[in-house]
Design a protein around this motif. Structure first.
Motif, PDB file in Angstrom:
ATOM      1  N   PHE A 323       0.850  -1.189   0.000  1.00 19.73           N
ATOM      2  CA  PHE A 323       0.000   0.000   0.000  1.00 19.73           C
ATOM      3  C   PHE A 323       0.888   1.242   0.000  1.00 19.73           C
ATOM      4  N   THR A 324       0.499   2.232  -0.806  1.00 23.97           N
ATOM      5  CA  THR A 324       1.224   3.499  -0.799  1.00 23.97           C
ATOM      6  C   THR A 324       0.273   4.634  -1.143  1.00 23.97           C
ATOM      7  N   ALA A 325       0.784   5.872  -1.104  1.00 24.23           N
ATOM      8  CA  ALA A 325       0.039   7.120  -1.366  1.00 24.23           C
ATOM      9  C   ALA A 325      -0.887   7.449  -0.192  1.00 24.23           C
ATOM     10  N   GLY A 326      -1.630   8.572  -0.313  1.00 26.16           N
ATOM     11  CA  GLY A 326      -2.336   9.151   0.831  1.00 26.16           C
ATOM     12  C   GLY A 326      -3.229   8.195   1.591  1.00 26.16           C
ATOM     13  N   ILE A 327      -4.178   7.543   0.912  1.00 19.73           N
ATOM     14  CA  ILE A 327      -5.072   6.595   1.574  1.00 19.73           C
ATOM     15  C   ILE A 327      -4.308   5.326   1.940  1.00 19.73           C
ATOM     16  N   GLU A 329      -1.206   4.864   2.640  1.00 21.87           N
ATOM     17  CA  GLU A 329      -0.249   5.035   3.738  1.00 21.87           C
ATOM     18  C   GLU A 329      -0.909   5.408   5.055  1.00 21.87           C
ATOM     19  N   HIS A 330      -2.115   6.038   5.000  1.00 21.29           N
ATOM     20  CA  HIS A 330      -2.649   6.666   6.211  1.00 21.29           C
ATOM     21  C   HIS A 330      -4.028   6.177   6.639  1.00 21.29           C
ATOM     22  N   SER A 331      -4.619   5.218   5.936  1.00 21.09           N
ATOM     23  CA  SER A 331      -5.959   4.761   6.317  1.00 21.09           C
ATOM     24  C   SER A 331      -5.943   3.288   6.738  1.00 21.09           C
ATOM     25  N   PRO A 332      -5.795   3.016   8.028  1.00 19.42           N
ATOM     26  CA  PRO A 332      -5.841   1.626   8.499  1.00 19.42           C
ATOM     27  C   PRO A 332      -7.151   0.925   8.148  1.00 19.42           C
ATOM     28  N   GLU A 333      -8.265   1.675   8.145  1.00 20.60           N
ATOM     29  CA  GLU A 333      -9.561   1.054   7.890  1.00 20.60           C
ATOM     30  C   GLU A 333      -9.669   0.559   6.454  1.00 20.60           C
ATOM     31  N   ILE A 334      -9.219   1.345   5.485  1.00 22.53           N
ATOM     32  CA  ILE A 334      -9.272   0.896   4.092  1.00 22.53           C
ATOM     33  C   ILE A 334      -8.320  -0.282   3.882  1.00 22.53           C
ATOM     34  N   ARG A 335      -7.139  -0.213   4.485  1.00 18.91           N
ATOM     35  CA  ARG A 335      -6.223  -1.357   4.387  1.00 18.91           C
ATOM     36  C   ARG A 335      -6.860  -2.611   4.994  1.00 18.91           C
ATOM     37  N   ARG A 336      -7.529  -2.449   6.140  1.00 18.25           N
ATOM     38  CA  ARG A 336      -8.159  -3.595   6.802  1.00 18.25           C
ATOM     39  C   ARG A 336      -9.196  -4.247   5.894  1.00 18.25           C
ATOM     40  N   ARG A 337     -10.037  -3.409   5.277  1.00 14.20           N
ATOM     41  CA  ARG A 337     -11.100  -3.950   4.429  1.00 14.20           C
ATOM     42  C   ARG A 337     -10.534  -4.658   3.196  1.00 14.20           C
ATOM     43  N   LEU A 338      -9.502  -4.092   2.615  1.00 14.29           N
ATOM     44  CA  LEU A 338      -8.933  -4.698   1.417  1.00 14.29           C
ATOM     45  C   LEU A 338      -8.223  -6.010   1.746  1.00 14.29           C
ATOM     46  N   VAL A 339      -7.465  -6.050   2.822  1.00 21.57           N
ATOM     47  CA  VAL A 339      -6.782  -7.295   3.186  1.00 21.57           C
ATOM     48  C   VAL A 339      -7.808  -8.369   3.576  1.00 21.57           C
ATOM     49  N   ALA A 340      -8.897  -7.961   4.241  1.00 21.64           N
ATOM     50  CA  ALA A 340      -9.947  -8.925   4.582  1.00 21.64           C
ATOM     51  C   ALA A 340     -10.526  -9.560   3.318  1.00 21.64           C
TER      52      ALA A 340
END
Length: 395
Positions: A323-327, A329-340
């Motif tokens: 993951f890189t760039a603004g969202i 790098e800085h949005s744990p919630e979006i990363r969580r949903r995508l990895v899920a």
């Protein structure tokens, strides 16, 4: 006086400038940024690791990108009087078919790049305004254009083609891909994070106001989500992403909209903003209880997972996700949903590491390593500019 290379990264809503030592362009000596263009622009600079106070840009300079760039360059001269700008490098979004590597800016090159503005109307004119502003300030220095499309020229021809008549492909109607400077940086540092896996099958998710995905094999681009223009692919802040072309025909033919109105709709009124009716900023939507905000977030994740799955199919599997760039790098919630959504690949998250924004956010038992890597487009531009201008001096 210290000779430096100046880097100008001009986007639709922000302008970033930085200076690097000409002989060793690894870390920036000074950085300045204007953010919030189109709303209330603010300015912040930093020398070394110490950020300065955020301040409003004087209203008389907030009329457009060119005047803002001039103001920003004047701030550089005031804040760093001992720096001598010897060369300048610029992010240029579209390089078309011809420019597959950084290029020295000449009148001929500049004319060609203006001709590509219709393919990136929200970015290219601003990129070229930066080149002109630097020429106004330091007319004697060499300037280098570094292209977001260049990194993707390694893709196989089939990945670049549309199913259109061949004469259109021959004339340059192809899938070009964008965010290449960001992907180039991530590819360069992947071994530091993934070791030998870095040469395998990697998907990089550049998620910001503009968003795309890139599939890497041997650290080269083999496919990406954006296409002929930066409108294609994922849901973005104000851009629609992938769209049935029949919708465009419907808007023109049945709704009586002009081409200018359709362009504005797809480029500036769609994406997160259009679906939510609230904001183009993911942070605002995540903080909102409005069901339309929730739907915009769900669509962003849904479309990202759909296209990520398509890239995994092209790679024939996946050895790592970044993951890189603004969202990103800085949005744990979006990363969580995508990895899920990648549990079918054996991916699992370490919640504490994800919340902390650690470099590795996958759990120890995850079959798929997942990393967060801050991108550095400016550093890539600085190094290309130094190499090209030094080669010009030696010749």
């Amino acid at each position: 006086m210290t000779d430096v290379v100046l880097v100008v990264n001009t986007g639709s809503s922000s302008i970033k400038v930085a200076t690097y030592a000409l002989v060793d362009p690894e870390e920036p000596l000074w950085k300045g940024e204007i953010d919030g263009i189109g709303r209330t622009p603010t300015y912040e600079s930093r020398s070394g690791k110490a950020p300065g106070p955020q301040q409003a840009v004087p209203s008389e300079f907030a009329r457009g990108h060119r005047s803002l760039i001039h103001w920003l360059l004047e701030r550089l001269r005031q804040e760093q009087p001992t720096l001598k700008v010897a060369a300048a490098g610029h992010r240029v979004v579209h390089g078309g078919r011809r420019f597959s590597a950084p290029a020295l800016v000449t009148e001929t090159v500049l004319e060609e790049l203006h001709g590509l503005s219709a393919l990136a109307p929200s970015h290219q004119p601003h990129n070229l305004a930066g080149i002109q502003a630097v020429a106004d300030t330091w007319p004697e220095i060499p300037q280098v254009a570094c292209f977001d499309t260049a990194f993707h020229r390694s893709q196989p021809r089939v990945a670049q083609l549309f199913a259109l008549p061949r004469w259109l492909s021959d004339e340059g109607v192809l899938r070009y891909g964008f965010h290449g400077l960001s992907y180039e940086y991530i590819a360069s540092v992947l071994p530091d994070y993934l070791g030998t896996r870095a040469e395998g099958r990697i998907v990089v998710a550049h998620l910001g106001h503009g968003a795309s995905l890139c599939a890497l094999r041997d650290r080269h681009s083999i496919a990406t989500s954006m296409g002929f223009t930066a409108l294609d692919g994922l849901v973005m802040g104000k851009r629609c992403g992938a769209l049935d072309p029949g919708v465009v025909l419907h808007l023109l033919r049945d709704r009586g909209m002009s081409m200018q109105q359709v362009d504005a709709l797809l480029s500036h009124e769609s994406g997160l903003l259009g679906v939510s009716g609230i904001s183009d900023d993911m942070r605002d939507l995540l903080e909102s209880d409005d069901p339309h905000a929730r739907e915009a977030i769900e669509l962003f994740v849904y479309r990202a997972l759909s296209q990520l799955g398509a890239l995994v199919a092209q790679l024939g599997g996946l050895d790592g996700l970044v993951f890189t760039a603004g969202i990103g790098e800085h949005s744990p919630e979006i990363r969580r949903r995508l990895v899920a959504g990648l549990a079918w690949l054996g991916a699992s998250l370490d919640p504490a590491a994800n919340a902390a924004g650690a470099s590795c956010i996958s759990s120890p038992t995850s079959a798929l390593p997942v990393h967060v890597i801050a991108t550095d487009e400016e550093g890539v531009i600085a190094r290309h500019t130094c190499r090209l201008t030094q080669a010009m001096t030696l010749s």
